[in-house]
Every structure is written in C-alpha cells, then in structure tokens.
Design an enzyme around this catalytic site. Structure first.
Site, PDB file in Angstrom:
ATOM      1  N   GLU A  65       0.834  -1.209   0.000  1.00 42.26           N
ATOM      2  CA  GLU A  65       0.000   0.000   0.000  1.00 42.26           C
ATOM      3  C   GLU A  65       0.867   1.257   0.000  1.00 42.26           C
ATOM      4  O   GLU A  65       2.006   1.226   0.441  1.00 42.26           O
ATOM      5  CB  GLU A  65      -0.865   0.040   1.269  1.00 42.26           C
ATOM      6  CG  GLU A  65      -2.282  -0.369   1.099  1.00 42.26           C
ATOM      7  CD  GLU A  65      -3.129   0.562   0.229  1.00 42.26           C
ATOM      8  OE1 GLU A  65      -2.588   1.367  -0.539  1.00 42.26           O
ATOM      9  OE2 GLU A  65      -4.349   0.455   0.321  1.00 42.26           O
ATOM     10  N   ASP A  66       0.285   2.352  -0.446  1.00 40.53           N
ATOM     11  CA  ASP A  66       0.966   3.643  -0.302  1.00 40.53           C
ATOM     12  C   ASP A  66       0.716   4.222   1.083  1.00 40.53           C
ATOM     13  O   ASP A  66       1.611   4.766   1.716  1.00 40.53           O
ATOM     14  CB  ASP A  66       0.537   4.642  -1.397  1.00 40.53           C
ATOM     15  CG  ASP A  66      -0.969   4.823  -1.471  1.00 40.53           C
ATOM     16  OD1 ASP A  66      -1.706   3.944  -0.998  1.00 40.53           O
ATOM     17  OD2 ASP A  66      -1.424   5.856  -1.998  1.00 40.53           O
ATOM     18  N   ASP A 111      -4.655   4.450   6.482  1.00 44.09           N
ATOM     19  CA  ASP A 111      -5.231   5.581   7.221  1.00 44.09           C
ATOM     20  C   ASP A 111      -6.278   5.024   8.200  1.00 44.09           C
ATOM     21  O   ASP A 111      -5.925   4.516   9.265  1.00 44.09           O
ATOM     22  CB  ASP A 111      -5.829   6.542   6.178  1.00 44.09           C
ATOM     23  CG  ASP A 111      -6.307   7.857   6.759  1.00 44.09           C
ATOM     24  OD1 ASP A 111      -6.476   7.954   7.983  1.00 44.09           O
ATOM     25  OD2 ASP A 111      -6.535   8.810   6.008  1.00 44.09           O
ATOM     26  N   PHE A 152      -3.135  16.022   4.914  1.00 47.88           N
ATOM     27  CA  PHE A 152      -3.453  15.426   3.613  1.00 47.88           C
ATOM     28  C   PHE A 152      -2.198  15.423   2.750  1.00 47.88           C
ATOM     29  O   PHE A 152      -1.709  16.464   2.341  1.00 47.88           O
ATOM     30  CB  PHE A 152      -4.588  16.178   2.919  1.00 47.88           C
ATOM     31  CG  PHE A 152      -5.145  15.380   1.773  1.00 47.88           C
ATOM     32  CD1 PHE A 152      -6.038  14.350   2.002  1.00 47.88           C
ATOM     33  CD2 PHE A 152      -4.729  15.617   0.475  1.00 47.88           C
ATOM     34  CE1 PHE A 152      -6.521  13.575   0.952  1.00 47.88           C
ATOM     35  CE2 PHE A 152      -5.206  14.854  -0.579  1.00 47.88           C
ATOM     36  CZ  PHE A 152      -6.101  13.831  -0.328  1.00 47.88           C
ATOM     37  N   ARG A 204       0.170  12.335  -8.296  1.00 47.54           N
ATOM     38  CA  ARG A 204       0.780  11.014  -8.084  1.00 47.54           C
ATOM     39  C   ARG A 204       2.218  10.989  -8.595  1.00 47.54           C
ATOM     40  O   ARG A 204       3.043  10.243  -8.101  1.00 47.54           O
ATOM     41  CB  ARG A 204      -0.013   9.922  -8.807  1.00 47.54           C
ATOM     42  CG  ARG A 204      -1.423   9.701  -8.299  1.00 47.54           C
ATOM     43  CD  ARG A 204      -1.970   8.402  -8.871  1.00 47.54           C
ATOM     44  NE  ARG A 204      -3.423   8.316  -8.797  1.00 47.54           N
ATOM     45  CZ  ARG A 204      -4.102   7.878  -7.758  1.00 47.54           C
ATOM     46  NH1 ARG A 204      -3.466   7.488  -6.675  1.00 47.54           N
ATOM     47  NH2 ARG A 204      -5.422   7.830  -7.772  1.00 47.54           N
TER      48      ARG A 204
HETATM   49  C1  PRP Z   1      -6.172   5.381  -0.664  1.00 45.54           C
HETATM   50  C2  PRP Z   1      -4.877   4.641  -0.419  1.00 45.54           C
HETATM   51  C3  PRP Z   1      -5.316   3.404   0.335  1.00 45.54           C
HETATM   52  C4  PRP Z   1      -6.522   3.892   1.106  1.00 45.54           C
HETATM   53  C5  PRP Z   1      -6.143   4.124   2.541  1.00 45.54           C
HETATM   54  O1  PRP Z   1      -6.789   4.829  -1.786  1.00 45.54           O
HETATM   55  O2  PRP Z   1      -4.212   4.318  -1.615  1.00 45.54           O
HETATM   56  O3  PRP Z   1      -5.693   2.365  -0.542  1.00 45.54           O
HETATM   57  O4  PRP Z   1      -6.941   5.120   0.502  1.00 45.54           O
HETATM   58  O5  PRP Z   1      -7.209   4.642   3.279  1.00 45.54           O
HETATM   59  P1  PRP Z   1      -7.963   3.869   4.440  1.00 45.54           P
HETATM   60  O6  PRP Z   1      -6.929   3.208   5.301  1.00 45.54           O
HETATM   61  O7  PRP Z   1      -8.686   4.989   5.160  1.00 45.54           O
HETATM   62  O8  PRP Z   1      -8.919   2.891   3.830  1.00 45.54           O
HETATM   63  P2  PRP Z   1      -7.916   5.580  -2.653  1.00 45.54           P
HETATM   64  O9  PRP Z   1      -9.260   5.037  -2.300  1.00 45.54           O
HETATM   65  O10 PRP Z   1      -7.746   7.064  -2.527  1.00 45.54           O
HETATM   66  O11 PRP Z   1      -7.571   5.093  -4.122  1.00 45.54           O
HETATM   67  P3  PRP Z   1      -6.189   5.280  -4.942  1.00 45.54           P
HETATM   68  O12 PRP Z   1      -5.211   4.257  -4.434  1.00 45.54           O
HETATM   69  O13 PRP Z   1      -6.581   5.016  -6.362  1.00 45.54           O
HETATM   70  O14 PRP Z   1      -5.687   6.689  -4.719  1.00 45.54           O
END
Ligand code: PRP
Length: 186
Positions: free
Chosen positions: A104-105, A108, A157, A170
């Site tokens: 994961e990136d 949260d 953020f 990105r």
């Molecule tokens: C973001 C991020 C994680 C997730 C984390 O994805 O890449 O997958 O949110 O948040 P959480 O722990 O509160 O669930 P996003 O839905 O923005 O999609 P993306 O990866 O395409 O940016």
C-alpha cells in the site's frame, strides 16, 4: 493546481524527499528479502496509489516473487474516505497456502486493507502481511496493524509518490502536505 505546471508549488511542505524515500524503500526491500528467505511470496499492489512504491520496492527484493495488481477505491475525489471500499479490479491469483504481502501507499482509517485482507483470509492465504510506505496509526477506525512501514506520517493530507488528490500529484517524486487552498473552498 498551478496553471504553470509547477505541481510542487501546491505543497505546503515536503515531508520526504525523493532521496529519503528511495533509501527507505531500499532498506525495506532488504528487510523483506531476509524475512522471506527461501519463500516465494505473492506481492499484491493496491492500485492506484501504491504503483510507484511497488515498482521501486520489488527491485530491492531478491526473491522469486509473484506480482499481482488489484484496484481498490474508497476516497473517490475527496480528501476523506467514504468508508465503502470498492473492488474495482480483483486478482485471479489463487492465494491458497501462499505467503501474501499486500503493498500500500498509505494506511489511514484501515477500512481498505481490513476489507481486502479479510477477503484473502477467506481465500486461505497461508500468511498475510501489510507493507506500506506511509502509516497513520492514530487514525485507525478498525483493528488493523501494518507489518512493514517506511514512515509514520502526521495527520495531514499528503500527496506525491503515488498519492493523489482528485487523481493528480501522483507523479511528484517526493511526498508532501497539500496546501489546503487547493481543496478548501475560498
Ligand atoms: C487510498 C490509499 C489506500 C486507502 C487508505 O486509496 O491508496 O488504498 O486510501 O485509506 P484507508 O486506510 O482509510 O482505507 P484511494 O481510495 O484514494 O484510491 P487510490 O489508491 O486510487 O488513490
């Protein structure tokens, strides 16, 4: 976003430079190589955010890994999670009896990986560990612990190195805090 194309001007501050990120990613790869010695883990990249981290990380892992990609989404275009995790594209890899590393990136609230790791457990993966570039453990709304973390980040953020706001930023090579002017109404 700035009209002149200087994306980094939209950052309030830089948290991690490209060099700091590459150093952390390299040592994470070495750690995983040692921990999984003799194994062939399945590495699952959570698109889109983890794309840059995943591609850099696997080049520092000296093991015969299998690479898989899934698309999960919960933020849509906003700055806070919807709490509903959409499986936009799943993997057809049979994880039964496999050691899985979810990449994961950012973790949260934990909703995204809580949902996805439960799916992998139902599919009988032998082990499931979470590798993340960034972690916000104090923001968790579900019981979920990251196993490999490059950086713990403050509650701001953040964008760059895969992380977006409305699908932009990105491709910034660093991670920084997005200026609230960009997403708050004037
Ligand atoms: C973001 C991020 C994680 C997730 C984390 O994805 O890449 O997958 O949110 O948040 P959480 O722990 O509160 O669930 P996003 O839905 O923005 O999609 P993306 O990866 O395409 O940016």
């Amino acid at each position: 976003m700035s009209q002149d194309g200087k994306m980094r001007d939209d950052l309030q501050c830089v948290l991690y430079t490209s060099e700091q990120i590459q150093e952390a990613v390299a040592s994470m790869g070495e750690r995983i190589t040692k921990d999984y010695a003799g194994k062939s883990p399945v590495m699952i990249c959570i698109l889109k955010g983890a794309s840059l981290f995943f591609c850099d990380l696997i080049r520092h892992i000296d093991l015969p890994v299998r690479c898989e990609f899934v698309i999960l989404s919960s933020y849509q275009d906003g700055v806070s999670t919807t709490g509903r995790v959409r499986i936009v594209q799943d993997t057809d890899c049979d994880v039964t009896g496999k050691d899985v590393l979810i990449v994961e990136d950012i973790v949260d609230t934990g909703f995204t990986l809580h949902t996805f790791s439960k799916m992998l457990a139902i599919r009988n993966a032998a082990s499931i560990k979470i590798v993340t570039l960034l972690d916000k453990p104090h923001r968790r709304k579900v019981d979920l612990k990251s196993d490999y973390v490059c950086f713990e980040v403050p509650d701001a953020f953040v964008v760059g190195y895969g992380l977006d706001y409305a699908d932009k930023y990105r491709n910034l090579p660093m991670v920084g805090v997005l200026d609230p002017k960009i997403y708050e109404p004037a």
